[in-house]
Design an enzyme around this catalytic site. Structure first.
Site, PDB file in Angstrom:
ATOM      1  N   CYS A   2       0.865  -1.168   0.000  1.00  0.00           N
ATOM      2  CA  CYS A   2       0.000   0.000   0.000  1.00  0.00           C
ATOM      3  C   CYS A   2       0.905   1.221   0.000  1.00  0.00           C
ATOM      4  O   CYS A   2       1.561   1.518   1.007  1.00  0.00           O
ATOM      5  CB  CYS A   2      -0.917   0.006   1.215  1.00  0.00           C
ATOM      6  SG  CYS A   2      -2.003   1.461   1.271  1.00  0.00           S
ATOM      7  N   GLU A 114      -3.173   0.868  -6.970  1.00  0.00           N
ATOM      8  CA  GLU A 114      -2.067  -0.032  -7.273  1.00  0.00           C
ATOM      9  C   GLU A 114      -1.790   0.039  -8.757  1.00  0.00           C
ATOM     10  O   GLU A 114      -2.696   0.243  -9.567  1.00  0.00           O
ATOM     11  CB  GLU A 114      -2.403  -1.463  -6.841  1.00  0.00           C
ATOM     12  CG  GLU A 114      -1.201  -2.389  -6.774  1.00  0.00           C
ATOM     13  CD  GLU A 114      -0.110  -1.862  -5.852  1.00  0.00           C
ATOM     14  OE1 GLU A 114       0.842  -1.231  -6.388  1.00  0.00           O
ATOM     15  OE2 GLU A 114      -0.194  -2.056  -4.641  1.00  0.00           O
TER      16      GLU A 114
END
Length: 271
Positions: A2, A114
């Site tokens: 993350c 992402e």
């Protein structure tokens, strides 16, 4: 992993979702659609209130800096590298193990970004053409629009160069726990794109479903194996992922337009 996420909910909204008992209006943060490491972020935690009449834990919404600085660190410089803690080893790593047993939090988000390298760019690399790969960003979020509650840790660090009364004498920092990305089908997947989260990246933030919030935040729970059982992956099929503009790749860009769903990957970034 993350490395970037979106957090647009305000304190009033989060207070209702997490049954917050205490938060400071002066610590309110503006909606942030491109949260990056070292930024101030919201975290939910259970902790006694200083100078209160009772020592019972109080559900609080606090503002922390993303990038954990261990209490024993000589300087805070390493915090920018400690934005993620791996679920598989968080209980044994020196930087995280104390926080894991005593200082856990939930970091609320709309979802996380992402990046994947486009197939066309990978082909160019194989052919020996010296072009920097472009990566297509995807936004991953609960399919039902609920909060994305990331498992986190927090820590206190004392800046010994400052006097006790200085407002920056204490740093409160946090880290997001990550786990292996889901290999099961997404609840909603792009037409021409990844079918699972693992197709995008091998890691993902560990999302805690509401039934685990109280147990995760309870500071009385300190048994390592008991806590590790809370790190199990959530039920499959809760998430959706969709392509968003590569504008999110620049941390200076910030606005709700970053969450706009594209019909497909941007040109030159085909999945």
């Amino acid at each position: 992993m993350c490395g970037r996420y979106a957090a647009s909910r305000g304190p009033e909204d989060l207070a209702g979702i997490f049954e917050i008992e205490k938060w400071e209006p002066e610590e309110a943060l503006a909606p942030d659609y491109n949260v990056a490491p070292t930024k101030e972020v919201y975290a939910v935690l259970d902790r006694p209130v200083k100078d209160a009449d009772t020592s019972r834990p109080v559900r609080q919404l606090r503002t922390l800096k993303w990038g954990l600085v261990p209490s024993w660190a000589k300087t805070p410089e390493g915090g920018a590298r400690m934005i993620n803690a791996r679920a598989e080893t968080v209980h044994e790593k020196p930087s995280y193990r104390r926080a894991f047993t005593t200082r856990r939090c939930v970091i609320p988000a709309d979802g996380y970004y992402e990046w994947v390298t486009g197939a066309g760019e990978r082909d160019l690399e194989v052919e020996g053409k010296k072009k920097r790969p472009r990566k297509q960003p995807y936004f991953v979020t609960p399919a039902d629009g609920s909060v994305f509650a990331m498992a986190g840790l927090y820590e206190f660090w004392r800046d010994r160069t400052l006097p006790d009364e200085h407002p920056l004498a204490w740093w409160v920092t946090c880290s997001v726990i990550t786990t292996e990305a889901e290999t099961t089908p997404l609840a909603v997947a792009p037409v021409d794109g990844p079918r699972t989260l693992a197709d995008i990246h091998p890691r993902m933030p560990l999302m805690l479903t509401p039934d685990r919030w109280d147990a995760w935040l309870d500071p009385a729970r300190t048994e390592v194996e008991d806590l590790r059982s809370l790190l199990a992956a959530p039920p499959a099929g809760l998430m959706r992922a969709y392509p968003v503009s590569t504008a999110v790749s620049n941390v200076r860009n910030n606005g709700p337009e970053l969450l706009k769903e594209l019909e497909g990957p941007e040109e030159g970034t085909l999945f």
